[in-house]
Design an enzyme around this catalytic site. Structure first.
Site, PDB file in Angstrom:
ATOM      1  N   ASP A 107       0.808  -1.217   0.000  1.00 18.35           N
ATOM      2  CA  ASP A 107       0.000   0.000   0.000  1.00 18.35           C
ATOM      3  C   ASP A 107       0.845   1.273   0.000  1.00 18.35           C
ATOM      4  OD1 ASP A 107      -2.110  -1.731   0.206  1.00 18.35           O
ATOM      5  OD2 ASP A 107      -3.001  -0.803   1.973  1.00 18.35           O
ATOM      6  N   HIS A 252       3.641  -2.427   3.087  1.00 20.27           N
ATOM      7  CA  HIS A 252       3.687  -1.078   2.527  1.00 20.27           C
ATOM      8  C   HIS A 252       4.982  -0.864   1.757  1.00 20.27           C
ATOM      9  CE1 HIS A 252       0.798  -0.822   5.842  1.00 20.27           C
ATOM     10  NE2 HIS A 252       0.219   0.152   5.159  1.00 20.27           N
TER      11      HIS A 252
END
Length: 287
Positions: A107, A252
């Site tokens: 992400d 992430h």
């Protein structure tokens, strides 16, 4: 506002891409690790309650996506209307699929400091992953989205500026989603079929607007909590202990120092493959 403060206020509430088909000399086969057991939204996939919060918001200047002229459509057969996306009430946190298949998701990117290293590791093991990108980051690094398309990765919508959607008006939510769809289409070659709410904070408007834009909501099963920088070994342990058929892993590639996330992937990815897991990307049955 700090991450933990935002979390405490949250309510309880394939792919046709720009990558060119290789025609000369026969199409190069996609690696077995990336294609075996492609996951799909099927009867066995059950939406579940919203997951814990994801990473911190991207903090970059918002830029409008470039206006693009649309081609004339007066010639050729009429287009058929796209299949209408069902409006969900909860995100999918686990995917149905064949065999020991898992999905790795990243992400908040793309970030040129970390995303290329993640893509290099995935390429080394011939694995496909999924990137939920923020529009303001994607607009500044379109070359990385182009690379994702060329290498067979899936790209999802993570809003434009990573806001808390539950605090926005319906119009603002639409703008966050729609602008990101536009920049993904420009750089990746196709509009996204998946979206993920920042912090895992979903609401009715987000589900409805996502469906209107042709996207399904995808959450996660295993949260590495890598944004807290818990240490490379801790991240590796969370992925390996949570590994199971249909699992969706959240990590992430932007939003802070993601050095540990990069190192952890290099460690746990070969271990997952040696354990018989197929790392793949989700595919919607009606797409």
């Amino acid at each position: 506002m700090k991450k933990d403060q935002l979390l405490s206020r949250l309510p309880s509430a394939a792919v046709f891409t720009r990558r060119r088909v290789l025609l000369a000399g026969g199409a190069a086969a996609v690696g077995a690790a990336g294609t075996a057991g492609v996951l799909s939204l099927g009867p066995g996939a059950e939406p579940a309650a919203p997951a814990p919060a994801a990473g911190p918001p991207a903090r970059r200047a918002v830029k409008p996506s470039a206006y693009r002229l649309q081609p004339l459509t007066g010639y050729g057969p009429p287009r058929t209307a796209p299949a209408r996306t069902v409006v969900r009430h909860e995100p999918f946190l686990r995917m149905s699929g064949r065999g020991r298949s898992m999905v790795l998701t990243f992400d908040d990117g793309p970030d040129p400091r970390y995303t290329p290293d993640i893509l290099d590791t995935l390429a080394e093991y011939d694995v496909r992953a999924m990137f939920f990108v923020c529009g303001e980051m994607a607009a500044d690094h379109q070359d990385l989205l182009s690379r994702m398309a060329d290498e067979g990765h899936a790209v999802g919508n993570h809003t434009w500026s990573h806001p808390l959607l539950t605090r926005l008006s319906r119009g603002r939510i639409r703008s966050e989603m729609e602008r990101t769809c536009d920049v993904i289409e420009e750089a990746y070659g196709d509009r996204p079929q998946w979206f993920r709410a920042p912090y895992g904070a979903w609401n009715r408007a987000a589900f409805q607007l996502g469906a209107e834009l042709g996207m399904e909501p995808l959450g996660w099963t295993v949260d590495t909590l890598d944004w807290t920088a818990p240490g490379t070994r801790t991240i590796v342990g969370r992925v390996e202990h949570g590994a199971a058929p249909g699992v969706v892993v959240l990590s992430h590639d932007a939003g802070g120092d993601r050095t540990q996330s990069v190192r952890a992937l290099r460690d746990y990815l070969p271990h997952l493959l040696d354990s018989g897991y197929h790392i793949t990307v989700p595919r919607r049955l009606h797409a």
